[in-house]
Design a protein around this motif. Structure first.
Motif, PDB file in Angstrom:
ATOM      1  N   ALA A 104      15.095   5.379  -4.030  1.00 11.43           N
ATOM      2  CA  ALA A 104      16.278   5.997  -4.637  1.00 11.43           C
ATOM      3  C   ALA A 104      15.885   6.668  -5.942  1.00 11.43           C
ATOM      4  CB  ALA A 104      17.356   4.953  -4.905  1.00 11.43           C
ATOM      5  N   VAL A 105      16.606   7.733  -6.266  1.00 17.02           N
ATOM      6  CA  VAL A 105      16.476   8.403  -7.560  1.00 17.02           C
ATOM      7  C   VAL A 105      17.881   8.734  -8.037  1.00 17.02           C
ATOM      8  CG1 VAL A 105      15.599  10.406  -8.833  1.00 17.02           C
ATOM      9  CG2 VAL A 105      14.233   9.426  -6.974  1.00 17.02           C
ATOM     10  N   ASP A 106      18.230   8.243  -9.215  1.00 14.52           N
ATOM     11  CA  ASP A 106      19.527   8.528  -9.823  1.00 14.52           C
ATOM     12  C   ASP A 106      19.297   9.240 -11.148  1.00 14.52           C
ATOM     13  OD1 ASP A 106      21.195   7.327  -7.864  1.00 14.52           O
ATOM     14  OD2 ASP A 106      20.720   5.359  -8.670  1.00 14.52           O
ATOM     15  N   VAL A 107      19.992  10.365 -11.327  1.00 13.06           N
ATOM     16  CA  VAL A 107      19.834  11.188 -12.521  1.00 13.06           C
ATOM     17  C   VAL A 107      21.168  11.299 -13.246  1.00 13.06           C
ATOM     18  CG1 VAL A 107      19.240  13.488 -13.392  1.00 13.06           C
ATOM     19  CG2 VAL A 107      18.026  12.557 -11.419  1.00 13.06           C
ATOM     20  N   ILE A 108      21.135  11.113 -14.562  1.00 19.41           N
ATOM     21  CA  ILE A 108      22.281  11.372 -15.424  1.00 19.41           C
ATOM     22  C   ILE A 108      21.757  12.164 -16.621  1.00 19.41           C
ATOM     23  CG2 ILE A 108      24.113  10.400 -16.863  1.00 19.41           C
ATOM     24  CD1 ILE A 108      23.941   7.863 -15.116  1.00 19.41           C
ATOM     25  N   ASN A 109      22.119  13.428 -16.667  1.00 17.32           N
ATOM     26  CA  ASN A 109      21.683  14.319 -17.746  1.00 17.32           C
ATOM     27  C   ASN A 109      20.163  14.284 -17.879  1.00 17.32           C
ATOM     28  OD1 ASN A 109      24.361  15.119 -18.306  1.00 17.32           O
ATOM     29  ND2 ASN A 109      24.674  13.279 -19.535  1.00 17.32           N
ATOM     30  N   SER A 110      19.639  13.777 -19.010  1.00 19.31           N
ATOM     31  CA  SER A 110      18.189  13.812 -19.234  1.00 19.31           C
ATOM     32  C   SER A 110      17.511  12.472 -18.969  1.00 19.31           C
ATOM     33  CB  SER A 110      17.887  14.250 -20.670  1.00 19.31           C
ATOM     34  OG  SER A 110      18.336  13.251 -21.584  1.00 19.31           O
ATOM     35  N   ILE A 111      18.233  11.544 -18.323  1.00 18.62           N
ATOM     36  CA  ILE A 111      17.627  10.258 -17.972  1.00 18.62           C
ATOM     37  C   ILE A 111      17.740  10.038 -16.471  1.00 18.62           C
ATOM     38  CG2 ILE A 111      18.053   9.234 -20.251  1.00 18.62           C
ATOM     39  CD1 ILE A 111      20.403   7.666 -18.941  1.00 18.62           C
ATOM     40  N   ALA A 112      16.844   9.206 -15.965  1.00 18.30           N
ATOM     41  CA  ALA A 112      16.857   8.919 -14.531  1.00 18.30           C
ATOM     42  C   ALA A 112      16.184   7.580 -14.274  1.00 18.30           C
ATOM     43  CB  ALA A 112      16.131  10.019 -13.757  1.00 18.30           C
ATOM     44  N   VAL A 113      16.502   7.004 -13.131  1.00 16.33           N
ATOM     45  CA  VAL A 113      15.851   5.783 -12.669  1.00 16.33           C
ATOM     46  C   VAL A 113      15.435   6.002 -11.223  1.00 16.33           C
ATOM     47  CG1 VAL A 113      16.123   3.330 -12.162  1.00 16.33           C
ATOM     48  CG2 VAL A 113      17.169   4.281 -14.201  1.00 16.33           C
ATOM     49  N   ALA A 114      14.194   5.661 -10.938  1.00 15.83           N
ATOM     50  CA  ALA A 114      13.696   5.720  -9.567  1.00 15.83           C
ATOM     51  C   ALA A 114      13.367   4.300  -9.118  1.00 15.83           C
ATOM     52  CB  ALA A 114      12.460   6.601  -9.476  1.00 15.83           C
ATOM     53  N   LYS A 115      13.799   3.967  -7.927  1.00 12.97           N
ATOM     54  CA  LYS A 115      13.405   2.700  -7.315  1.00 12.97           C
ATOM     55  C   LYS A 115      12.369   3.050  -6.263  1.00 12.97           C
ATOM     56  CE  LYS A 115      14.978  -1.387  -4.866  1.00 12.97           C
ATOM     57  NZ  LYS A 115      16.103  -2.076  -4.215  1.00 12.97           N
ATOM     58  N   VAL A 116      11.184   2.443  -6.386  1.00 12.14           N
ATOM     59  CA  VAL A 116      10.105   2.730  -5.454  1.00 12.14           C
ATOM     60  C   VAL A 116       9.537   1.425  -4.912  1.00 12.14           C
ATOM     61  CG1 VAL A 116       9.532   4.889  -6.644  1.00 12.14           C
ATOM     62  CG2 VAL A 116       8.251   2.826  -7.191  1.00 12.14           C
ATOM     63  N   HIS A 117       8.855   1.540  -3.793  1.00  9.12           N
ATOM     64  CA  HIS A 117       8.132   0.417  -3.209  1.00  9.12           C
ATOM     65  C   HIS A 117       6.680   0.858  -3.047  1.00  9.12           C
ATOM     66  CE1 HIS A 117       7.499  -3.272  -0.954  1.00  9.12           C
ATOM     67  NE2 HIS A 117       6.710  -2.541  -0.182  1.00  9.12           N
ATOM     68  N   VAL A 118       5.776   0.008  -3.520  1.00  7.98           N
ATOM     69  CA  VAL A 118       4.347   0.307  -3.430  1.00  7.98           C
ATOM     70  C   VAL A 118       3.648  -0.847  -2.732  1.00  7.98           C
ATOM     71  CG1 VAL A 118       2.224   0.751  -4.731  1.00  7.98           C
ATOM     72  CG2 VAL A 118       4.396   1.708  -5.543  1.00  7.98           C
ATOM     73  N   LYS A 119       2.968  -0.515  -1.640  1.00 17.17           N
ATOM     74  CA  LYS A 119       2.130  -1.496  -0.947  1.00 17.17           C
ATOM     75  C   LYS A 119       0.689  -1.173  -1.293  1.00 17.17           C
ATOM     76  CE  LYS A 119       0.849  -3.452   3.495  1.00 17.17           C
ATOM     77  NZ  LYS A 119       0.637  -4.740   2.857  1.00 17.17           N
ATOM     78  N   MET A 120       0.031  -2.142  -1.938  1.00 18.92           N
ATOM     79  CA  MET A 120      -1.388  -1.956  -2.250  1.00 18.92           C
ATOM     80  C   MET A 120      -2.070  -3.316  -2.332  1.00 18.92           C
ATOM     81  SD  MET A 120      -1.166  -0.728  -6.226  1.00 18.92           S
ATOM     82  CE  MET A 120      -2.736  -1.263  -6.840  1.00 18.92           C
ATOM     83  N   TYR A 121      -3.330  -3.320  -1.923  1.00 22.46           N
ATOM     84  CA  TYR A 121      -4.076  -4.568  -1.800  1.00 22.46           C
ATOM     85  C   TYR A 121      -3.231  -5.526  -0.953  1.00 22.46           C
ATOM     86  CZ  TYR A 121      -6.456  -2.323  -5.724  1.00 22.46           C
ATOM     87  OH  TYR A 121      -7.078  -1.422  -6.534  1.00 22.46           O
ATOM     88  N   GLU A 122      -3.057  -6.766  -1.414  1.00 20.64           N
ATOM     89  CA  GLU A 122      -2.229  -7.708  -0.652  1.00 20.64           C
ATOM     90  C   GLU A 122      -0.813  -7.791  -1.219  1.00 20.64           C
ATOM     91  OE1 GLU A 122      -4.131 -10.017  -3.977  1.00 20.64           O
ATOM     92  OE2 GLU A 122      -4.857  -8.560  -2.545  1.00 20.64           O
ATOM     93  N   PHE A 123      -0.454  -6.865  -2.087  1.00 24.08           N
ATOM     94  CA  PHE A 123       0.840  -6.897  -2.760  1.00 24.08           C
ATOM     95  C   PHE A 123       1.835  -5.900  -2.172  1.00 24.08           C
ATOM     96  CE2 PHE A 123      -2.194  -8.273  -6.006  1.00 24.08           C
ATOM     97  CZ  PHE A 123      -1.588  -9.441  -6.453  1.00 24.08           C
ATOM     98  N   ASN A 124       3.101  -6.250  -2.299  1.00 19.34           N
ATOM     99  CA  ASN A 124       4.219  -5.351  -2.039  1.00 19.34           C
ATOM    100  C   ASN A 124       5.048  -5.350  -3.321  1.00 19.34           C
ATOM    101  OD1 ASN A 124       4.357  -4.468   0.912  1.00 19.34           O
ATOM    102  ND2 ASN A 124       3.862  -6.651   1.051  1.00 19.34           N
ATOM    103  N   TYR A 125       5.025  -4.249  -4.027  1.00 17.49           N
ATOM    104  CA  TYR A 125       5.724  -4.164  -5.306  1.00 17.49           C
ATOM    105  C   TYR A 125       7.020  -3.372  -5.164  1.00 17.49           C
ATOM    106  CZ  TYR A 125       1.289  -5.451  -7.557  1.00 17.49           C
ATOM    107  OH  TYR A 125       0.142  -6.092  -7.944  1.00 17.49           O
ATOM    108  N   ASP A 126       8.088  -3.933  -5.711  1.00 16.99           N
ATOM    109  CA  ASP A 126       9.306  -3.167  -5.940  1.00 16.99           C
ATOM    110  C   ASP A 126       9.289  -2.801  -7.417  1.00 16.99           C
ATOM    111  OD1 ASP A 126      10.259  -3.180  -3.375  1.00 16.99           O
ATOM    112  OD2 ASP A 126      11.694  -4.796  -3.685  1.00 16.99           O
TER     113      ASP A 126
END
Length: 150
Positions: A104-126
């Motif tokens: 997800a990516v939410d934008v309000i004027n000049s700020i934003a928040v992105a929610k991402v998921h990264v799978k690397m090595y043995e980890f799953n990062y939110d």
């Protein structure tokens, strides 16, 4: 007479409101596209390749990183994080799976928040990545991370 004035007022205002909403929607789409491009072409690529010069392009110099990894608190400055990336085997060189997904990516004027998921090595990062548009460029100003079990 009041009805005529009210009708004239509404016909004059409503189209202007629609034009403003359309312009905002177009700007939001452009900003979301710029953030998506930064995530895909710089952030994920930089993590995968272990390229700190590439990663430095998407981070504001004062960025702080917080979260938990394997249940342990995680707090780093950008300098500490980039040093860690520079001195570890990259996911690319490890031959282990890597995948970055934008949830997800939410934008309000000049700020934003992105929610991402990264799978690397043995980890799953939110991750929650806070962005700020500075001098026309979207930069990560805060990173919050947690590894999750899938």
């Amino acid at each position: 007479m009041k009805a005529i004035l009210l009708t004239a007022f509404l016909f004059g205002i409503v189209p202007g409101l629609k034009a403003q909403q359309l312009k905002k929607m177009q700007t939001d789409l452009q900003d979301k596209a710029a953030i998506t491009q930064a995530l895909e072409n710089i952030y994920f690529k930089g993590i995968y390749e272990g390229d700190v010069s590439l990663l430095a392009q998407v981070y504001h110099p004062g960025t702080l990183l917080f979260g938990d990894v394997k249940g342990q608190p995680y707090a780093k400055t950008l300098e500490q994080y980039l040093d860690g990336v520079a001195h570890r085997q990259s996911p690319k060189d490890s031959g282990k799976p890597f995948k970055g997904d934008i949830l997800a990516v939410d934008v309000i004027n000049s700020i934003a928040v992105a929610k991402v998921h990264v799978k690397m090595y043995e980890f799953n990062y939110d991750e929650f990545l806070s962005f700020h548009k500075i001098d026309g460029k979207w930069l990560i100003v805060n990173k919050m991370i947690s590894d999750v079990n899938l």
